[in-house]
Design an enzyme around this catalytic site. Structure first.
Site, PDB file in Angstrom:
ATOM      1  N   CYS A 112       0.807  -1.212   0.000  1.00  0.00           N
ATOM      2  CA  CYS A 112       0.000   0.000   0.000  1.00  0.00           C
ATOM      3  C   CYS A 112       0.842   1.265   0.000  1.00  0.00           C
ATOM      4  O   CYS A 112       0.326   2.356  -0.251  1.00  0.00           O
ATOM      5  CB  CYS A 112      -0.935  -0.007   1.200  1.00  0.00           C
ATOM      6  SG  CYS A 112      -1.932  -1.517   1.328  1.00  0.00           S
ATOM      7  N   HIS A 242      -3.102   6.564   2.674  1.00  0.00           N
ATOM      8  CA  HIS A 242      -3.627   5.301   2.164  1.00  0.00           C
ATOM      9  C   HIS A 242      -5.038   5.097   2.685  1.00  0.00           C
ATOM     10  O   HIS A 242      -5.318   5.287   3.875  1.00  0.00           O
ATOM     11  CB  HIS A 242      -2.717   4.153   2.611  1.00  0.00           C
ATOM     12  CG  HIS A 242      -3.317   2.802   2.378  1.00  0.00           C
ATOM     13  ND1 HIS A 242      -3.916   2.446   1.190  1.00  0.00           N
ATOM     14  CD2 HIS A 242      -3.431   1.713   3.209  1.00  0.00           C
ATOM     15  CE1 HIS A 242      -4.355   1.203   1.277  1.00  0.00           C
ATOM     16  NE2 HIS A 242      -4.090   0.744   2.475  1.00  0.00           N
ATOM     17  N   ASN A 272     -10.425  -0.275   0.036  1.00  0.00           N
ATOM     18  CA  ASN A 272      -8.958  -0.306   0.088  1.00  0.00           C
ATOM     19  C   ASN A 272      -8.443  -0.803  -1.260  1.00  0.00           C
ATOM     20  O   ASN A 272      -8.601  -1.975  -1.593  1.00  0.00           O
ATOM     21  CB  ASN A 272      -8.522  -1.238   1.220  1.00  0.00           C
ATOM     22  CG  ASN A 272      -7.010  -1.356   1.364  1.00  0.00           C
ATOM     23  OD1 ASN A 272      -6.257  -1.012   0.455  1.00  0.00           O
ATOM     24  ND2 ASN A 272      -6.571  -1.876   2.493  1.00  0.00           N
TER      25      ASN A 272
END
Length: 316
Positions: A112, A242, A272
């Site tokens: 990420c 993120h 996500n």
């Protein structure tokens, strides 16, 4: 040594929307349970699009917005952890799709934190004179690595891509368009966010470990990125972290004390998307006019590894 700046952005998401109510028909969960724990309402799922398709679409939009010809791009870096193609890289495939004739292309896998890592790598190349214009992409098809029987993780993940065009910063005074990076990892906690099962990888996460780590470790890293850029958190126009979990995003923003900044909350509608989440969220903020041109934005990617990378950039 000349710096670099973001000239233009682009983003792409698949058409299929997967709601919390849809997931409640697959596993033992509910819209209320998902919203309370993650803040997520919907996510996009690719049906026929590959990681290369997602990346090329976002990259093409960024290239068009920059007003550059394909042959002007010297470097293509794609951040992804879900590429099924080992070789050729997604970077070179994207270059081929866009008609970029001779750029060096490669992929970065830092989970990420991948996009911010790739952005720093491209910035360093521009600063060193190894490239004049660079294309940086974060692209993920997380649905490929989702365990749709695991209710604790399948509710989190989505697919998408975001892209940025970097070029030389010609400003003779003021702060750099892409600030110095702060990056690192804590491999002793690498098991907390991972892809396992070898050639049929599945996303696994130890949620409480990640939450405690993110809410206690990341604020000082974000503050250091601001300091290296010659700013304080109070100077920020946007905070784009993120998009892992709305509770983490809001806790980090509160601790950072960037009260005047717009905080990206794209996780609510996109879930996500790993390495795609930072450029996807930033591109949407800029497209909607929520952040003015030239405003300083903190970018901070974190996750699998456990790794992090962040920098302050001027919005295009």
């Amino acid at each position: 040594m000349p710096g670099s700046r973001i000239i233009a952005l682009g983003h792409h998401q698949p058409a299929k929307v997967l709601t919390n109510h849809d997931l409640a028909r697959l596993v033992d969960t509910s819209d209320e349970w998902i919203r309370q724990r993650t803040g997520i309402v919907t996510r996009r799922i690719a049906e026929n699009e590959t990681v290369t398709d997602l990346a090329a679409s976002a990259a093409g939009k960024a290239l068009a917005a920059a007003g550059l010809a394909p042959e002007e791009i010297d470097l293509v870096v794609v951040a992804t952890c879900t590429a099924m193609d080992r070789c050729p890289s997604i970077g070179t495939q994207v270059a081929g799709r866009l008609g970029i004739p001779a750029a060096v292309g490669f992929d970065v896998n830092n989970g990420c934190a991948g996009f911010c890592t790739a952005l720093a790598t491209a910035d360093h190349a521009v600063r060193a004179g190894a490239a004049r214009y660079a294309l940086v992409v974060g692209a993920e098809r997380m649905s490929d690595v989702t365990d749709w029987t695991d209710r604790s993780t399948c509710v989190l993940l989505g697919d998408g891509a975001g892209a940025a065009i970097l070029g030389p910063d010609t400003a003779t005074a003021g702060r750099p368009g892409v600030g110095p990076v702060v990056w690192g990892s804590d491999p002793t906690k690498g098991h907390a966010v991972r892809l396992d099962d070898g050639w049929q990888p599945r996303f696994r996460q130890e949620g409480q470990t990640v939450y405690r780590w993110a809410t206690t470790t990341l604020a000082p890293i974000a503050e250091e990125a601001c300091r290296r850029a010659g700013l304080t958190p109070a100077d920020l126009g946007a905070v784009v972290t993120h998009q892992a979990n709305l509770r983490i995003i809001e806790a980090l923003a509160d601790r950072l004390g960037a009260g005047g900044a717009v905080v990206a909350r794209d996780v609510v509608e996109s879930g996500n998307t790993s390495a795609a989440s930072v450029p996807l969220a930033l591109a949407k903020l800029v497209e909607r006019g929520e952040v003015p041109t030239g405003a300083p934005a903190l970018l901070l990617g974190f996750g699998g590894g456990l790794s992090w990378a962040g920098q302050v950039v001027r919005c295009p």
